[in-house]
Write a protein that holds these residues in place. Structure first.
Motif, mmCIF file in Angstrom:
data_model
loop_
_atom_site.group_PDB
_atom_site.id
_atom_site.type_symbol
_atom_site.label_atom_id
_atom_site.label_comp_id
_atom_site.label_asym_id
_atom_site.label_seq_id
_atom_site.Cartn_x
_atom_site.Cartn_y
_atom_site.Cartn_z
ATOM 1 N N LEU A 1 92.769 22.428 7.228
ATOM 2 C CA LEU A 1 91.607 22.913 6.481
ATOM 3 C C LEU A 1 91.321 24.374 6.797
ATOM 4 N N ALA B 1 91.410 27.350 4.104
ATOM 5 C CA ALA B 1 90.207 28.162 3.899
ATOM 6 C C ALA B 1 90.491 29.647 4.008
ATOM 7 N N ASP B 2 91.324 30.046 4.967
ATOM 8 C CA ASP B 2 91.571 31.484 5.132
ATOM 9 C C ASP B 2 92.768 31.973 4.326
ATOM 10 N N HIS C 1 83.746 25.490 6.872
ATOM 11 C CA HIS C 1 84.346 26.629 6.162
ATOM 12 C C HIS C 1 83.499 26.997 4.945
ATOM 13 N N ARG D 1 83.985 29.052 2.687
ATOM 14 C CA ARG D 1 84.696 29.338 1.439
ATOM 15 C C ARG D 1 84.682 28.134 0.503
ATOM 16 N N PHE D 2 84.687 26.928 1.052
ATOM 17 C CA PHE D 2 84.780 25.742 0.214
ATOM 18 C C PHE D 2 83.481 25.528 -0.558
#
Length: 697
Positions: free
Chosen positions: A463, A467-468, A529, A531-532
């Motif tokens: 994950l 994410a990155d 994270h 970003r999600f």
């Protein structure tokens, strides 16, 4: 029809099937006991339950052809009106006859169809209604969702008993001689409704159409329209003081749409009441927005099956109870999985403020004909369901089913996915569209992914890499001995940023205790994270052999080991810097003070300031209404909206001599309110038992 035919005690599913497009002032339900002609005789069948189900009274699987029969009469009071025979869904090909005369043919097991009986059956006399149904055992080339096929298809292991014949309600309704055949309402402007009325009947061209706000506004705002030569009228209605629809305030409007032929008297007018809401869902960079505010998807996947009735709910109470269950478990969105659900379910979602990810069934083998059959569902799907404000995402293909798991290796299959996306965006540009849920995206508004993993360390690491952006693929078990790495992207040309990224299937564990454990820790890593854009847990309830539900198939609770999904799915959660070992034994029992680093993930509108507190309790102790006295607390922590907080440290003394214990952790804000809860189980961590293993010859 035989006078000796057994009857059900009452009409099943007696409620009006389309409350969002209401003509319930003049209608007749046709659910109940019909005759069913089989190759080996005639038996009674209870409509609207698929002939495979126990509730139908037939319980026959792999029956490919049968004919339904019953008597039918149009109420004498409807003389001068049009009587329209409506079918919610019939799988897969239906030929309708009245008194032996074919009057309609429909192909597609999930989409509705209707028959205007004007000139076919007069008001008063009785006729014989017959429906010939073909339901191929080989379903690979037709949209069928999670029905099993013979020959079997690629996803037989996650498919269920087939659904054949009439499986949604059948009814008669009266309409005006000139009437609105369909009404599309879009409220994404947030200030008013853009309305498109398609007129049918005696004189569509030039028909007079009025649209009035009948409910939801203090006034009676409206507009008068005239249908063009194509029978279509378009206009806009703006309620005074517009009130938006949202999960927190699911405000609905009812628009009365009245239609009459040009020059016809007022008493000949036809009226249908259409429900709609003012709301906008959009993509802005890597964020989803609802009414201009950040939206985080907290979703659960729902197959929509019941033990004795298959995909048809046994009654309305059972149908709507699943929405209440999802909400009670802390979810704000339901992904209704590859099934066009009963319109009453969608209407209830509108009323309660539950968000919906909607998607049609797909075939399971690729061909030009199969892709065309899939695409043929999309216009009827949007026409039926597009007015529902609860639907915020349209899905299309799922996991390359019907595309042979090969979008990256086949330009034709990639083009089929992209073409379906383009078609749906043409039909409805007010919602984001996912062209192939799970992976291998070529043209989509959301990059979603399905990832199942039993290893918490691998889950956390993968994950973080997704994410990155340092990793684009992840392992997918497509069969018992078939694991492949699937990429988020099916094309090198697809942008690696600037599109929302979210999970739409996850979960792990064989026992219910393991399922609860993985739910707790896997969701934590998703919340780590920023970003999600959200997640969808698999799944709400068990279905047949599939035992992944938070509830069993009868909607009874399971032992999740003390996990409360409401804590897991809360707007504010704790994220602990810990890779757990096993269900029931996250860590060994500490013999010295234990230090944990804890973050706060917060999705509220304003910051939260508080402290993380902790206390040991006996093993298995759930959280009570009030927290136990704290044994330790952190320094103050401030959680900004949509940003994982910096870690704060909590150090607690060893729990003592108990062989196992549970550490409660909670975030208490400045007002003494508990905003988030989590726990860590301490118990002996044993290596897997491999005694008795035999190797070699």
């Amino acid at each position: 029809m035989s006078a000796a035919l057994p009857r059900v005690a009452s009409v099943p599913r007696p409620e009006y099937p389309r409350p969002d497009r209401d003509r319930s002032d003049r209608w007749v339900p046709l659910n109940g006991t019909w005759e069913l002609d089989l190759p080996d005789g005639t038996v009674p069948v209870v409509v609207p339950f698929a002939w495979e189900t126990a509730a139908s009274g037939v319980a026959r699987t792999w029956l490919e052809r049968a004919t339904y029969r019953r008597t039918l009469s149009v109420p004498a009071a409807w003389a001068g009106s049009r009587a329209v025979l409506c079918f919610g869904a019939v799988h897969h090909r239906a030929v309708v006859r009245v008194d032996g005369v074919p009057v309609a043919e429909h192909v597609g097991g999930h989409t509705p169809f209707e028959v205007d009986l004007t000139g076919v059956l007069a008001a008063g006399p009785t006729g014989v209604l017959e429906v010939d149904v073909e339901a191929p055992a080989d379903k690979r080339a037709i949209p069928h969702g999670k029905q099993r096929s013979i020959p079997r298809d690629d996803y037989d292991g996650v498919s269920f008993t087939p659904t054949s014949g009439i499986w949604q309600s059948v009814w008669l309704e009266a309409r005006g001689r000139t009437h609105a055949a369909s009404v599309a309402v879009r409220g994404d402007s947030l200030t008013g409704f853009d309305v498109t009325v398609t007129v049918a009947g005696d004189a569509p061209a030039g028909a007079r159409v009025s649209v009035e706000v009948a409910e939801g506004s203090a006034g009676r705002e409206g507009v008068d329209l005239v249908a063009g030569a194509d029978g279509v009228a378009r206009g806009r209605v703006e309620p005074a003081d517009p009130r938006l629809w949202s999960p927190a305030d699911p405000h609905l409007y009812v628009l009365a749409v009245t239609t009459r032929a040009d020059g016809a008297p007022e008493e000949d007018a036809d009226t249908v009441r259409v429900t709609a809401g003012l709301r906008r869902v959009e993509v802005q960079g890597e964020h989803l927005l609802l009414n201009g505010e950040r939206l985080y998807v907290t979703g659960v996947l729902d197959q929509g099956y019941w033990p004795r009735t298959g995909p048809t709910a046994p009654d309305e109470a059972a149908l709507l109870a699943d929405l209440e269950l999802a909400r009670d478990l802390g979810y704000t969105l339901v992904r209704k999985h590859i099934k066009l659900e009963d319109p009453r379910w969608l209407h209830a979602a509108d009323r309660m403020g539950m968000l919906v990810w909607a998607e049609p069934p797909a075939p399971s083998r690729f061909s030009d004909a199969a892709a065309a059959a899939f695409e043929a569902q999309l216009a009827p799907m949007v026409e039926r369901d597009g007015n529902h404000p609860s639907i915020v995402i349209w899905g299309l293909y799922n996991e390359e089913w019907g595309l042979d798991w090969d979008i990256p290796g086949s330009p034709a299959r990639a083009e089929a996915a992209a073409r379906a996306y383009d078609l749906l965006r043409t039909l409805d540009d007010t919602r984001p569209v996912v062209e192939n849920s799970g992976w291998s995206h070529v043209r989509t508004d959301l990059v979603d992914w399905h990832y199942y993993d039993e290893d918490p360390a691998a889950w956390a690491a993968n994950l973080a890499a997704l994410a990155d952006g340092s990793r684009e693929d992840f392992p997918v078990k497509l069969g018992p001995d078939f694991v492949v790495d699937k990429s988020l992207y099916g094309s090198a040309a697809f942008p690696r940023g600037g599109v929302p990224v979210l999970n739409s299937e996850y979960g792990a564990g064989f026992t219910s205790l393991e399922r609860g454990w993985h739910l707790r820790w896997q969701t934590q890593e998703l919340r780590r994270h920023d970003r999600f854009a959200g997640y969808v847990y698999t799944e709400l309830t068990d279905v047949e052999h599939e035992m992944a539900g938070l509830r069993d198939a009868d909607r009874r609770p399971k032992d999740l080991g003390g996990v409360d999904p409401r804590d897991v799915n809360a707007p504010t959660t704790l994220v602990i810097d810990l890779v757990p070992a096993h269900a029931g034994a996250d860590i060994p029992v500490p013999t010295a003070p234990l230090t944990l680093d804890v973050h706060v993930s917060h999705h509220g509108p304003s910051p939260v300031l508080g402290r993380v507190r902790a206390a040991w309790v006996p093993a298995g102790t759930p959280f009570g209404a009030e927290p136990v006295p704290a044994q330790a607390e952190s320094e103050p922590v401030k959680a900004e909206p949509w940003e994982l907080s910096a870690a704060v440290r909590v150090t607690v003394p060893a729990p003592g001599d108990a062989p196992a214990a549970r550490l409660h952790l909670w975030l208490e804000d400045e007002d003494g309110q508990v905003r988030a809860r989590a726990y860590v189980d301490a118990a002996p961590v044993e290596a897997p038992n491999r005694r008795g293993a035999r190797t070699g010859g």
